[in-house]
Design a protein around this motif. Structure first.
Motif, short mmCIF file in Angstrom:
data_model
loop_
_atom_site.label_atom_id
_atom_site.label_comp_id
_atom_site.label_asym_id
_atom_site.label_seq_id
_atom_site.Cartn_x
_atom_site.Cartn_y
_atom_site.Cartn_z
N LYS A 173 77.73 -38.15 62.65
CA LYS A 173 79.14 -37.73 63.02
C LYS A 173 80.08 -38.37 62.07
O LYS A 173 80.34 -39.64 62.08
N LEU A 206 81.32 -34.57 78.01
CA LEU A 206 81.66 -36.03 76.95
C LEU A 206 80.94 -35.78 75.90
O LEU A 206 79.70 -35.65 75.80
N GLY A 207 81.45 -36.22 74.85
CA GLY A 207 81.01 -36.15 73.46
C GLY A 207 81.56 -37.45 72.45
O GLY A 207 82.12 -38.35 73.22
N ARG A 208 81.00 -37.56 71.54
CA ARG A 208 81.36 -38.85 70.62
C ARG A 208 82.41 -38.50 69.97
O ARG A 208 83.30 -39.61 69.56
N ARG A 209 82.92 -37.27 69.75
CA ARG A 209 84.22 -37.05 69.00
C ARG A 209 84.54 -35.86 69.53
O ARG A 209 84.25 -35.44 70.52
N LYS A 210 86.01 -35.56 68.94
CA LYS A 210 86.70 -34.29 69.88
C LYS A 210 86.21 -33.08 69.29
O LYS A 210 87.03 -32.29 70.18
N ALA A 211 85.36 -32.87 68.31
CA ALA A 211 85.27 -31.39 68.16
C ALA A 211 83.86 -31.60 67.27
O ALA A 211 83.18 -32.41 67.04
N MET A 212 83.34 -30.03 67.17
CA MET A 212 82.09 -30.16 66.59
C MET A 212 80.96 -31.14 67.30
O MET A 212 80.34 -31.77 66.87
N GLU A 213 80.90 -31.01 68.62
CA GLU A 213 80.00 -31.97 69.23
C GLU A 213 79.37 -31.32 70.53
O GLU A 213 79.97 -30.84 71.10
N ILE A 214 78.04 -31.48 70.43
CA ILE A 214 77.17 -31.09 71.81
C ILE A 214 77.31 -32.15 72.58
O ILE A 214 77.73 -33.27 72.27
N GLN A 250 80.81 -45.46 72.28
CA GLN A 250 81.41 -45.55 73.64
C GLN A 250 80.34 -46.13 74.55
O GLN A 250 80.35 -46.84 75.47
N GLU A 251 78.66 -45.86 74.01
CA GLU A 251 77.73 -46.41 74.83
C GLU A 251 77.66 -47.92 74.99
O GLU A 251 77.47 -48.73 75.80
N ASP A 310 90.16 -35.70 65.49
CA ASP A 310 89.77 -36.98 65.68
C ASP A 310 90.91 -37.90 65.22
O ASP A 310 91.02 -39.00 65.16
N PHE A 319 68.61 -40.16 69.82
CA PHE A 319 69.57 -40.90 68.97
C PHE A 319 70.88 -40.74 69.32
O PHE A 319 71.70 -41.53 68.87
N ARG A 320 71.12 -39.51 69.98
CA ARG A 320 72.54 -39.34 70.56
C ARG A 320 73.06 -40.19 71.51
O ARG A 320 74.27 -40.75 71.51
N ALA A 321 72.13 -40.56 72.10
CA ALA A 321 72.56 -41.60 73.73
C ALA A 321 71.36 -41.95 74.43
O ALA A 321 70.35 -41.04 74.19
N THR A 327 86.75 -35.53 62.74
CA THR A 327 87.05 -34.08 62.53
C THR A 327 88.37 -34.16 62.44
O THR A 327 89.11 -35.11 62.89
N TYR A 384 72.51 -44.69 79.30
CA TYR A 384 74.13 -44.27 79.29
C TYR A 384 74.29 -42.99 79.89
O TYR A 384 75.49 -42.72 80.65
N VAL A 399 77.19 -35.07 75.27
CA VAL A 399 76.18 -36.09 75.62
C VAL A 399 75.78 -35.98 77.17
O VAL A 399 74.69 -36.18 77.46
#
Ligand SMILES: Cc1cc2nc3c(=O)[nH]c(=O)nc-3n(C[C@H](O)[C@H](O)[C@H](O)COP(=O)(O)OP(=O)(O)OC[C@H]3O[C@@H](n4cnc5c(N)ncnc54)[C@H](O)[C@@H]3O)c2cc1C
Lengths: 290, 767
Positions: free
Chosen positions: B690, A185-193, B750-751, B696, A262-264, B693, A268, A195
């Motif tokens: 972010k 589960l990330g915040r966007r669909k690529a380039m994302e480590i 989403q949080e 997205d 700061f990511r989550a 990309t 959550y 959560v």
């Protein structure tokens, strides 16, 4: 701007090991550099030397299928793993993990060895390797093989000593009627480590549908990637279906120890862990059925 | 009327240079003997400087100059002149320039930075604009009352309010008394960054004896910057030359001076060319879109007619005004929404805090104001049980209506936009629920004014072979302005589009243009270019008459051909006329100057019969899917219907709409600059901040509405900024539709969505 450092390029594993021994001043190993360079640029860890493993492809860069399982050289990139039909078919969780690292560009450069040795709680290959029973082959004064569970000791920390290199990773062949999956589960669909990331492996009795064996691991849910043993235990001997998966998810959340960044927030992460664990288990099960 | 070049999606005239990498940007500028600058930025958001020791840095081999606020005790700023080039004892934000260094290389300059010792007395930063507005708050700028400022800025001395803009129309109090319903809402928008690809860079070549300064920069309003520099350094404008080639994206973030004063000071200090390039991290402090807060109250009659709207907005502009007061004002023009409302009261406060500097961001506050008012509209519709489409349809501005600023609507494609967008998003049935996913649809409208007053001028040189070169100061920042200008000339003079060349900006040679912002170039510069082309035509007719030996009245001009009424079978090409007239060497020069009409506002009521030369309109609709177990949101489709008057290049317009929609998705769902409780930015890079990309990206349907702006070139007006504004509230309203939950505070992570779902479980029941 990058701090200046000396760049050393050994030609053999032996040479690398002796360089590490004789090196005066601080050094770091560099494989793809997608973690190291970012860290050096942000000024956290400017070493005096970078010892590149790039030229050791012959010794560290081989992906080999063996009778008893798969040998993955530490220098094998995420992209090569992602493209391997064996991994896609037989080690699906690892495929799920490595195929979602960063972007194609990052996967073309970043190595699985680097991912494991960076030892970040968010490493996308770590949770899949944990549930696949991976063994790490480490060389230094001598060669040894350890379970991946013993490897991670803290965020960005592991048991490797200053004179050791991760040579390869071994994953045993999975038994019949088993499969695996990794949910990220990330915040966007690529380039994302992640959560949160959740990997699972289950083996079922084809006739009864009873779960014979199960492993669950989480990323970004504790100071290191972790196994969730209690959650695994509830599954064994039970009929593999959604109800018990949900229960396992809740237990996994209890075993987790996520933090707020700061990511989550911690809250959550705690509330999505059960969902991801359940989804991961359901996917593993579906993959067995297929 | 059928046009030959206008209205067609001809290939952009900068495409080959950009695809091959030949196009030159400010970061590419290299000058012989060029030195390199670096700035030491404050690590604190609020502090007093006790002592600066630069002696070690100065003695480092390869260091050419070290300067501090003492060496350049000047301030700049064209909205409010409140900003020192280098800090004068006071630090007001993290990232405030303290010391400038020039060295033989960037590496040496950086090494020298580490040798500077500064003693600070750290202070508690003021980070909350509402605290800053309190009477007993300490002041960021004790001298606010004595600062120079422009006419549309209303500072309140002895406070942190650097501008209080007011709009008064009718009487809201009476109207609220008479309303059947009253609704109130509070909304906020977050701090975000423009995320242009090219960081901010400038190269200056100045001489300390003659005071001649040449600057290559990434600016999008070089003339404004020239004026700011002239005033700060007290050097005549003519001695300052600003050169802008291609700009790698701006979105308003490269308007007004950024590092031009610093690079000028550095270059003057050593009378040598100096290059100053900011890192991405540094850009994050220097320019952002500041946070905004909105309180809205609306009165309606039973039938859904809006009769009154009262709005209070607070704009957190950071440590220096930049163009914050203009943002507060311009957003005020639009804040009541594109609706016919007889009673409107708006108070917009622009407030100093110890935060990153807020500036223009694709719409000058209109994105944020639209977020608030269009979210509020859907809340009203839901409360009153009216379809949000019907509520809008009933109240939107039509031809002849009077808008909130007192201007009569002269033409509007708004209703067409509304209908087209809503129809497009509703074309297919949606499944409202599937597994853990809920689906919904929403919409939002926007109107936006452009800048006024402003001036654009253009020069066309018609060469002896009949090809034309346009000298213009509109900066090409990716929007395709050079293409549109060439199309206008090609159409007007009947020349092949491929044979029109468009210059970069060079204030020594290209004529004045106020700025490349405010969606004004196609309209304002387009008109200037059109006038210049007509000037050429006029001159051509004179020399053609002389060359052919007939009376000028006998000549007609038809798409590049000059015809004589008495010789219908004959026609003369432009090339023939020009080359024959001059022999082989000669150039015709056409001049165009365009100053659109506008009427200054009343400072107490904000009323004006013409606050802006034109209004832009648009509607967007979104379809979203939310995973109620994780809070993840997927935008399935976005429809963007905008009225651009006429599309001179439809592809360019679609690119604006699609680019803006994608930018809007990031702005809405995840982008946010986070500061810690000391006012320090914690995510100043694209790993932690972010933006969307390619993965997205979503399906975007763009619809071009062409209402024909009567005084626009070929009917065109603007589209760049309004394209961004409705995306956020359209998505938000789609979430409202799906979940029955209204989210009022950006970004909609989403949080936040999951937390709202968990808090409002009962509301989800009916979904
Ligand atoms: C834009 C971007 C996106 C990213 N996205 C993701 C993502 O989605 N998921 C994710 O998990 N990671 C992500 N990463 C992190 C990174 O790409 C991965 O961790 C990658 O696998 C690291 O491999 P590398 O070869 O580049 O390691 P390097 O940076 O070369 O090394 C990493 C660390 O491991 C050590 N090391 C490397 N090889 C060995 C070895 N054989 N023996 C001992 N020590 C060794 C190095 O000394 C260093 O400490 C991202 C990085 C970037 C820049």
């Amino acid at each position: 701007m990058l701090k200046t450092f000396e760049y050393l390029q050994p030609k053999t594993l032996e040479e690398a090991l002796s360089m590490m021994k004789s090196c005066k001043g601080s050094f770091r190993l560099i494989a793809g550099g997608t973690d190291v360079i970012v860290q050096i640029r942000s000024g956290k860890t400017p070493p005096d030397y970078l010892i590149s493993l790039k030229a050791l492809n012959k010794e560290l860069g081989i992906l080999e299928e063996k009778e008893e399982g798969l040998d993955i050289g530490a220098l094998v990139t995420h992209r090569i793993l992602e493209k391997s039909p064996t991994i896609q078919k037989e080690y699906a969780a690892l495929y799920d993990g490595v195929s979602q690292v960063g972007s194609v560009q990052v996967r073309n450069v970043g190595t699985i060895g680097g991912n494991v040795c960076s030892s970040l709680p968010s490493a996308d290959s770590a949770a899949p390797l944990l549930i696949l029973g991976a063994k790490l082959n480490i060389v230094g004064d001598r060669e040894e093989s350890i379970c991946i569970e013993e490897f991670f000791t803290g965020p960005g920390e592991n048991i490797l000593k200053n004179n050791q290199i991760l040579k390869s990773i071994f994953i045993p062949k999975l038994p019949k009627n088993s499969n695996s999956a990794y949910e990220k589960l990330g915040r966007r669909k690529a380039m994302e480590i992640p959560v949160v990331g959740a990997a699972s492996y289950i083996q079922v009795d084809k006739k009864t549908g009873i779960c014979l064996d199960a492993r669950i691991a989480l990323a970004s849910s504790a100071p290191t990637p972790i196994r969730c043993y209690k959650a695994e235990q509830t599954l064994v001997g039970q009929s593999a279906e959604k109800e018990i998966f949900v229960k396992a998810g809740k237990l996994a959340a209890q075993e987790a120890n996520p933090r707020t960044s700061f990511r989550a927030t911690e809250e959550y992460r705690r509330s999505v862990i059960p969902v991801l664990v359940e989804r991961s288990l359901s996917r593993s099960l579906n993959r067995i059925k297929k | 009327m059928a046009y030959r070049v206008v209205g067609r999606s001809v290939a952009r005239n900068d495409v080959i240079d950009k695809v091959t990498g030949r196009a030159k940007y400010a970061p590419d500028v290299v000058i012989p003997h060029m030195l390199h600058g670096k700035i030491l930025f404050s690590p604190y958001a609020s502090a007093r400087i006790i002592n600066i020791d630069t002696s070690l840095a100065k003695s480092l081999l390869g260091v050419r100059a070290v300067i501090t606020g003492k060496d350049v005790p000047y301030t700049y700023g064209s909205v409010i002149k409140d900003r020192p080039i280098f800090a004068q004892d006071v630090v007001r934000y993290q990232g405030e320039p303290i010391v400038g260094i020039v060295a033989d290389s960037e590496v040496i300059a950086e090494e020298a930075l580490n040798l500077i010792k500064i003693e600070y007395e750290e202070k508690e930063p003021i980070l909350d604009p509402f605290e800053a507005m309190k009477a007993d708050s300490s002041l960021l700028h004790a001298d606010l009352g004595s600062y120079q400022h422009n006419k549309i800025t209303y500072p309140e001395a002895e406070t942190n309010i650097c501008s209080h803009y007011k709009l008064r129309k009718g009487n809201v109090d009476d109207a609220f008394e008479k309303s059947d319903y009253i609704f109130e809402g509070e909304f906020s928008s977050q701090m975000i960054q423009h995320a242009f690809i090219e960081p901010i860079v400038a190269v200056a070549d100045a001489d300390n004896v003659t005071k001649r300064i040449t600057i290559w920069s990434t600016a999008c309003n070089p003339f404004v910057i020239r004026k700011e520099l002239s005033s700060a350094f007290n050097i005549p404008m003519g001695k300052i030359r600003m050169i802008v080639n291609n700009v790698g994206g701006s979105f308003g973030g490269k308007a007004y001076s950024k590092i031009e004063p610093h690079v000028a000071a550095l270059s003057l200090a050593c009378s040598a060319p100096v290059r100053l390039a900011l890192t991405r991290e540094e850009v994050f402090n220097l320019i952002v879109r500041g946070p905004g807060h909105f309180k809205i109250k609306t009165g309606l009659m039973k039938d859904g007619t809006i009769v009154a709207r009262k709005i209070e907005t607070v704009w957190d502009t950071g440590a220096y005004a930049e163009c914050g007061p203009v943002i507060a004002r311009n957003s005020g023009h639009t804040a009541a929404g594109p609706y016919r409302i007889p009673n409107v009261k708006i108070d917009a406060y622009c407030v100093y805090t110890n935060k990153n500097i807020a500036g223009a961001f694709r719409g000058y506050g209109v994105q944020e104001a639209t977020w608030a008012v269009e979210s509020h509209m859907d809340d009203i519709a839901r409360e009153m049980d009216i379809d949000p489409y019907d509520l809008r349809k009933k109240n939107i501005l039509h031809y002849g209506d009077e808008g909130a600023t007192g201007q009569i609507v002269e033409g509007t494609g708004l209703e067409q936009c509304l209908d087209a967008a809503w129809e497009a998003v509703n074309r297919k049935e949606i499944k409202r629920k599937s597994g853990s996913k809920l689906m919904g649809r929403g919409m939002a409208c926007v109107h936006k004014a452009t800048l006024a007053p402003s001036v654009s001028s253009a020069i066309i040189k018609l060469s002896e072979d009949g090809t034309a070169t346009l000298l213009t100061s509109t900066t090409e920042q990716g929007q395709g302005a050079t293409t549109v200008m060439a199309q206008i000339i090609a159409e007007e003079l009947g020349l092949p589009y491929e044979e029109i060349y468009v210059s970069g900006t060079d204030t020594d040679y290209t004529p004045y243009d106020t700025t490349t912002t405010a969606s004004r170039s196609t309209f304002s510069m387009g008109n200037a270019v059109l006038l210049a082309a007509r000037d050429i035509k006029e001159q051509l007719m004179i020399i053609a008459a002389e060359y052919i030996g007939v009376d000028k009245d006998e000549l007609t001009f038809e798409f590049g051909k000059i015809k004589v009424s008495s010789q219908p079978e004959k026609s003369y090409t432009i090339k023939e006329i020009v080359s024959k007239y001059y022999g082989l060497n000669g150039t015709l020069i056409g001049r165009g100057l365009y100053r659109p009409d506008s009427v200054p506002e009343d400072s107490e009521t904000g009323q004006s019969t013409k606050i802006t030369p034109f209004w832009m309109y648009g509607t967007q609709a979104a379809e979203v899917e939310i995973d109620i177990e994780t809070g993840e949101i997927n935008v399935l489709k976005l429809v963007a219907a905008h009225d651009m008057g006429s599309a001179i290049n439809p592809m360019n317009c679609r690119q604006q709409l699609e680019g803006a929609a994608l930018q809007g998705i990031g702005n809405t769902l995840y982008e946010e600059i986070k500061l810690n409780d000391k006012g320090i930015t914690v995510n100043p890079n694209f790993h932690d901040y972010k933006i969307p990309t390619a993965m997205d990206s979503v399906e975007i349907e763009s619809i071009l509405i062409e209402s024909q702006q009567k005084d626009g070139p070929y009917g065109a007006k603007g589209v760049g900024e309004p394209a961004l504004a409705p995306t956020g509230p359209a998505i938000r309203n789609a979430i409202l539709d799906a979940l029955n939950i209204g989210l009022n505070h950006l970004p909609l992570t989403q949080e936040k969505i999951l937390a709202a779902i968990e808090e409002n479980k009962e509301k989800l029941e009916g979904c």
